[in-house]
Enzyme design. Structure first.
Site, PDB file in Angstrom:
ATOM      1  N   ILE A  14      26.170   4.608 -33.394  1.00 15.28           N
ATOM      2  CA  ILE A  14      26.168   6.076 -33.329  1.00 15.28           C
ATOM      3  C   ILE A  14      25.353   6.571 -32.147  1.00 15.28           C
ATOM      4  N   LEU A  36      17.803  -3.989 -28.427  1.00 17.23           N
ATOM      5  CA  LEU A  36      18.968  -4.888 -28.360  1.00 17.23           C
ATOM      6  C   LEU A  36      18.828  -6.007 -29.389  1.00 17.23           C
ATOM      7  N   THR A 122      20.474   9.262 -43.402  1.00 22.59           N
ATOM      8  CA  THR A 122      21.722   8.916 -44.080  1.00 22.59           C
ATOM      9  C   THR A 122      21.836   9.626 -45.428  1.00 22.59           C
ATOM     10  N   ASP A 123      23.073   9.824 -45.883  1.00 26.15           N
ATOM     11  CA  ASP A 123      23.287  10.396 -47.222  1.00 26.15           C
ATOM     12  C   ASP A 123      22.869   9.418 -48.328  1.00 26.15           C
ATOM     13  N   GLU A 124      22.686   8.132 -47.956  1.00 24.57           N
ATOM     14  CA  GLU A 124      22.358   7.132 -48.987  1.00 24.57           C
ATOM     15  C   GLU A 124      20.994   7.359 -49.624  1.00 24.57           C
ATOM     16  N   TYR A 149      17.762  -1.061 -47.685  1.00 25.92           N
ATOM     17  CA  TYR A 149      18.053  -0.214 -46.508  1.00 25.92           C
ATOM     18  C   TYR A 149      17.806   1.255 -46.819  1.00 25.92           C
ATOM     19  N   ASN A 178      29.236   8.438 -43.918  1.00 24.80           N
ATOM     20  CA  ASN A 178      29.725   7.246 -43.200  1.00 24.80           C
ATOM     21  C   ASN A 178      30.486   7.609 -41.926  1.00 24.80           C
ATOM     22  N   LYS A 188      30.539  -3.990 -40.125  1.00 23.73           N
ATOM     23  CA  LYS A 188      30.773  -2.823 -40.973  1.00 23.73           C
ATOM     24  C   LYS A 188      32.226  -2.772 -41.445  1.00 23.73           C
ATOM     25  N   TYR A 206      35.346  -5.311 -51.330  1.00 21.34           N
ATOM     26  CA  TYR A 206      34.318  -5.657 -52.311  1.00 21.34           C
ATOM     27  C   TYR A 206      34.726  -5.113 -53.685  1.00 21.34           C
ATOM     28  N   ALA A 273      25.747  -6.399 -54.383  1.00 19.31           N
ATOM     29  CA  ALA A 273      24.767  -6.150 -55.448  1.00 19.31           C
ATOM     30  C   ALA A 273      24.315  -4.701 -55.388  1.00 19.31           C
ATOM     31  N   HIS A 275      25.972  -2.015 -55.625  1.00 17.58           N
ATOM     32  CA  HIS A 275      26.921  -1.247 -54.788  1.00 17.58           C
ATOM     33  C   HIS A 275      27.011   0.227 -55.210  1.00 17.58           C
TER      34      HIS A 275
HETATM   35  P1  NAD Z   1      23.420   0.214 -35.494  1.00 16.06           P
HETATM   36  O1  NAD Z   1      22.914  -0.910 -36.314  1.00 16.06           O
HETATM   37  O2  NAD Z   1      24.803   0.140 -34.920  1.00 16.06           O
HETATM   38  O3  NAD Z   1      22.436   0.460 -34.254  1.00 16.06           O
HETATM   39  C1  NAD Z   1      21.040   0.411 -34.376  1.00 16.06           C
HETATM   40  C2  NAD Z   1      20.447   0.297 -32.967  1.00 16.06           C
HETATM   41  O4  NAD Z   1      19.025   0.324 -33.093  1.00 16.06           O
HETATM   42  C3  NAD Z   1      20.816  -1.001 -32.252  1.00 16.06           C
HETATM   43  O5  NAD Z   1      21.193  -0.730 -30.922  1.00 16.06           O
HETATM   44  C4  NAD Z   1      19.532  -1.822 -32.295  1.00 16.06           C
HETATM   45  O6  NAD Z   1      19.385  -2.698 -31.202  1.00 16.06           O
HETATM   46  C5  NAD Z   1      18.485  -0.719 -32.287  1.00 16.06           C
HETATM   47  N1  NAD Z   1      17.215  -1.153 -32.883  1.00 16.06           N
HETATM   48  C6  NAD Z   1      17.029  -1.772 -34.088  1.00 16.06           C
HETATM   49  N2  NAD Z   1      15.716  -2.031 -34.283  1.00 16.06           N
HETATM   50  C7  NAD Z   1      15.060  -1.525 -33.203  1.00 16.06           C
HETATM   51  C8  NAD Z   1      13.696  -1.474 -32.837  1.00 16.06           C
HETATM   52  N3  NAD Z   1      12.735  -1.987 -33.629  1.00 16.06           N
HETATM   53  N4  NAD Z   1      13.371  -0.882 -31.660  1.00 16.06           N
HETATM   54  C9  NAD Z   1      14.323  -0.366 -30.850  1.00 16.06           C
HETATM   55  N5  NAD Z   1      15.635  -0.405 -31.148  1.00 16.06           N
HETATM   56  C10 NAD Z   1      16.000  -0.978 -32.312  1.00 16.06           C
HETATM   57  O7  NAD Z   1      23.234   1.512 -36.383  1.00 16.06           O
HETATM   58  P2  NAD Z   1      24.124   2.826 -36.476  1.00 16.06           P
HETATM   59  O8  NAD Z   1      25.190   2.625 -37.464  1.00 16.06           O
HETATM   60  O9  NAD Z   1      24.456   3.278 -35.102  1.00 16.06           O
HETATM   61  O10 NAD Z   1      23.051   3.819 -37.126  1.00 16.06           O
HETATM   62  C11 NAD Z   1      22.184   4.572 -36.279  1.00 16.06           C
HETATM   63  C12 NAD Z   1      21.344   5.492 -37.132  1.00 16.06           C
HETATM   64  O11 NAD Z   1      22.193   6.360 -37.879  1.00 16.06           O
HETATM   65  C13 NAD Z   1      20.492   4.772 -38.179  1.00 16.06           C
HETATM   66  O12 NAD Z   1      19.259   5.436 -38.267  1.00 16.06           O
HETATM   67  C14 NAD Z   1      21.276   4.915 -39.483  1.00 16.06           C
HETATM   68  O13 NAD Z   1      20.417   4.905 -40.580  1.00 16.06           O
HETATM   69  C15 NAD Z   1      21.900   6.275 -39.267  1.00 16.06           C
HETATM   70  N6  NAD Z   1      23.168   6.523 -39.990  1.00 16.06           N
HETATM   71  C16 NAD Z   1      24.220   5.672 -39.842  1.00 16.06           C
HETATM   72  C17 NAD Z   1      25.445   5.974 -40.450  1.00 16.06           C
HETATM   73  C18 NAD Z   1      26.659   5.075 -40.295  1.00 16.06           C
HETATM   74  O14 NAD Z   1      27.685   5.360 -40.883  1.00 16.06           O
HETATM   75  N7  NAD Z   1      26.616   4.017 -39.491  1.00 16.06           N
HETATM   76  C19 NAD Z   1      25.554   7.131 -41.227  1.00 16.06           C
HETATM   77  C20 NAD Z   1      24.441   7.969 -41.364  1.00 16.06           C
HETATM   78  C21 NAD Z   1      23.256   7.661 -40.727  1.00 16.06           C
HETATM   79  O1  DAU Z   2      26.592   6.597 -45.875  1.00 18.44           O
HETATM   80  C1  DAU Z   2      25.988   6.319 -44.648  1.00 18.44           C
HETATM   81  C2  DAU Z   2      25.801   4.827 -44.492  1.00 18.44           C
HETATM   82  O2  DAU Z   2      27.091   4.298 -44.212  1.00 18.44           O
HETATM   83  C3  DAU Z   2      24.822   4.468 -43.379  1.00 18.44           C
HETATM   84  O3  DAU Z   2      23.538   4.903 -43.759  1.00 18.44           O
HETATM   85  C4  DAU Z   2      24.792   2.958 -43.128  1.00 18.44           C
HETATM   86  O4  DAU Z   2      23.979   2.673 -42.026  1.00 18.44           O
HETATM   87  C5  DAU Z   2      26.214   2.498 -42.849  1.00 18.44           C
HETATM   88  O5  DAU Z   2      26.239   1.087 -42.694  1.00 18.44           O
HETATM   89  C6  DAU Z   2      27.135   2.904 -44.001  1.00 18.44           C
HETATM   90  O6  DAU Z   2      26.753   2.209 -45.213  1.00 18.44           O
HETATM   91  P1  DAU Z   2      27.851   1.571 -46.205  1.00 18.44           P
HETATM   92  O7  DAU Z   2      27.200   0.509 -46.974  1.00 18.44           O
HETATM   93  O8  DAU Z   2      28.591   2.644 -46.910  1.00 18.44           O
HETATM   94  O9  DAU Z   2      28.850   0.958 -45.077  1.00 18.44           O
HETATM   95  P2  DAU Z   2      29.648  -0.427 -44.969  1.00 18.44           P
HETATM   96  O10 DAU Z   2      30.511  -0.290 -43.748  1.00 18.44           O
HETATM   97  O11 DAU Z   2      28.785  -1.602 -45.063  1.00 18.44           O
HETATM   98  O12 DAU Z   2      30.582  -0.382 -46.255  1.00 18.44           O
HETATM   99  C7  DAU Z   2      31.443   0.708 -46.535  1.00 18.44           C
HETATM  100  C8  DAU Z   2      32.092   0.466 -47.891  1.00 18.44           C
HETATM  101  O13 DAU Z   2      33.012  -0.638 -47.781  1.00 18.44           O
HETATM  102  C9  DAU Z   2      31.116   0.085 -48.981  1.00 18.44           C
HETATM  103  O14 DAU Z   2      31.583   0.622 -50.222  1.00 18.44           O
HETATM  104  C10 DAU Z   2      31.198  -1.454 -49.033  1.00 18.44           C
HETATM  105  C11 DAU Z   2      32.635  -1.717 -48.684  1.00 18.44           C
HETATM  106  N1  DAU Z   2      32.950  -2.980 -47.961  1.00 18.44           N
HETATM  107  C12 DAU Z   2      32.191  -3.307 -46.884  1.00 18.44           C
HETATM  108  C13 DAU Z   2      32.486  -4.442 -46.153  1.00 18.44           C
HETATM  109  C14 DAU Z   2      31.664  -4.855 -44.952  1.00 18.44           C
HETATM  110  C15 DAU Z   2      34.048  -3.714 -48.347  1.00 18.44           C
HETATM  111  O15 DAU Z   2      34.748  -3.405 -49.321  1.00 18.44           O
HETATM  112  N2  DAU Z   2      34.361  -4.838 -47.619  1.00 18.44           N
HETATM  113  C16 DAU Z   2      33.632  -5.224 -46.533  1.00 18.44           C
HETATM  114  O16 DAU Z   2      33.982  -6.248 -45.893  1.00 18.44           O
END
Ligand code: NAD
Ligand code: DAU
Length: 333
Positions: A14, A36, A122-124, A149, A178, A188, A206, A273, A275
């Site tokens: 993101i 990185l 995050t909404d989590e 997390y 998400n 993911k 899952y 676990a 979930h």
């Molecule tokens: P991501 O895992 O793709 O990226 C995380 C980045 O942070 C990576 O580039 C990693 O190298 C860097 N990083 C990790 N530890 C670090 C450290 N100690 N110092 C400096 N850099 C570090 O994560 P993402 O999915 O892009 O999520 C980004 C943010 O958005 C997070 O805070 C996450 O909680 C939040 N978020 C994610 C989602 C989602 O759907 N992915 C939804 C809501 C909120």
């Molecule tokens: O809601 C925001 C969150 O969304 C962020 O805070 C997290 O950083 C981000 O990773 C995401 O969390 P989820 O656990 O929801 O995302 P994930 O992509 O891991 O899984 C999405 C859904 O799909 C979840 O219900 C688990 C399921 N899943 C996941 C994987 C990897 C599967 O069914 N099969 C899979 O292989």
């Protein structure tokens, strides 16, 4: 007016989408601070203009480095985190270090230098909802995180609130649902299934696949964060969501359809676990108070573009795919 923005975690999914969005839609200058880790990819930031963009490899828990970078910034947007629930079940420690101690380190620098700080969450943090619950998460839903997390993200949000109240730090918080789109790690859900189909592996669902996620395009998350940075009230929390609820089975079936495969060619695997069953965001506050709305309203079209991106950018993900699948296979997933 052009700002100097420091973006932590800008080489992640993101964060890198945000960097591209800001360079395209503003005159701001950006510094990315990213460790990185396995989740960061420098290639997500290739080809950006050197007169407006700088990359610093480093850790957000490194106090001296953070101090130096805050001195040079007008505002900070904090994305860096350990972000994957499945990893947090295996080894929670890095989640505590980065999400808790890292956020603390940044807050201390924001306090010292009096910098505008936006914390990405995050909404989590709100736990989960029943499938038939008419309520969605709002800014006043009580915190109830389920996984290591989400517990560390909840802890980091509470640190931000405490630094606002106790020390007057000029911070805002957003909790988003998400995200999907380009540059997401193949661990993911959506990229894992797309790259599985490209590789001839059956998608993995899952448990029953009834779990619901509320999908938003990463570019809409970026526009919402810029809106909060520009117009958000200090000390406030804003929920970000685009009314995109879908269960995981529907998403896998749509991926298969869009990739020209029979709709039932996926496997049910061991459930995660603890979930969470359902997330759903009510983003009325952000829309009515700050005037934000999402641009990506058609999930099918957004998913189609995302599939195209993974097909066109195999070199971006190919090096990580085998390791990710070996990790999941060892857990029966
Ligand atoms: P991501 O895992 O793709 O990226 C995380 C980045 O942070 C990576 O580039 C990693 O190298 C860097 N990083 C990790 N530890 C670090 C450290 N100690 N110092 C400096 N850099 C570090 O994560 P993402 O999915 O892009 O999520 C980004 C943010 O958005 C997070 O805070 C996450 O909680 C939040 N978020 C994610 C989602 C989602 O759907 N992915 C939804 C809501 C909120
Ligand atoms: O809601 C925001 C969150 O969304 C962020 O805070 C997290 O950083 C981000 O990773 C995401 O969390 P989820 O656990 O929801 O995302 P994930 O992509 O891991 O899984 C999405 C859904 O799909 C979840 O219900 C688990 C399921 N899943 C996941 C994987 C990897 C599967 O069914 N099969 C899979 O292989």
């Amino acid at each position: 007016m052009s700002r100097r923005l420091l973006v932590t975690g800008g080489a992640g999914f993101i964060g890198s989408n945000f960097v591209h969005h800001v360079l395209e839609h503003t005159d701001d200058h950006l510094t990315v601070l990213d460790k990185l880790t396995y989740a960061g990819n420098r290639a997500s930031l290739d080809g950006l203009p050197a007169n407006r963009f700088r990359f610093v490899q480093g850790d957000i828990t490194d106090r001296n480095l953070v101090d130096e970078l805050f001195a040079d910034a007008d505002a900070v947007v904090h994305y860096a985190a350990e972000s994957h629930n499945d990893n947090s079940l295996d080894n929670p420690r890095p989640f505590l270090d980065t999400n808790i101690v890292g956020t603390y380190t940044l807050l201390e620098a924001a306090r010292k230098h009096d910098r505008r700080f936006h914390h990405i969450s995050t909404d989590e943090v709100y736990g989960d909802l029943e499938l038939d619950d008419p309520q969605r998460f709002t800014e006043s839903t009580p915190y109830d995180p389920s996984s290591p997390y989400s517990a560390t993200k909840a802890g980091s949000d509470l640190l931000v609130r405490a630094w606002v109240r106790s020390f007057g730090v000029r911070a805002t918080i957003s909790n988003c649902s998400n995200n999907y789109g380009p540059y997401q790690h193949v661990e993911k859900f959506i990229p894992r299934q797309i790259t599985n189909v490209i590789r001839g592996i059956r998608p993995k669902l899952y448990g029953s696949g009834e779990n619901v996620r509320d999908w938003i395009h990463a570019d809409d998350h970026s526009s919402a964060v810029l809106t909060i940075l520009d117009k958000g009230a200090i000390g406030e929390t804003y929920l970000i969501g685009a009314d995109g609820e879908k269960n995981n089975r529907e998403v896998v079936e749509l991926i298969l359809e869009l990739m020209g495969q029979p709709g039932d060619t996926y496997d049910h695997v061991t459930d995660r676990a603890g979930h969470d069953l359902r997330y759903a965001i009510d983003s009325t506050k952000l829309r009515s108070e700050l005037g934000w709305s999402p641009a990506y309203r058609d999930f099918r079209a957004g998913l189609e573009a995302t599939i195209r991106w993974y097909r066109d950018n195999e070199s971006w993900w190919a090096g990580t795919k085998d390791g990710v699948e070996a990790f999941y296979a060892a857990k029966g997933q």
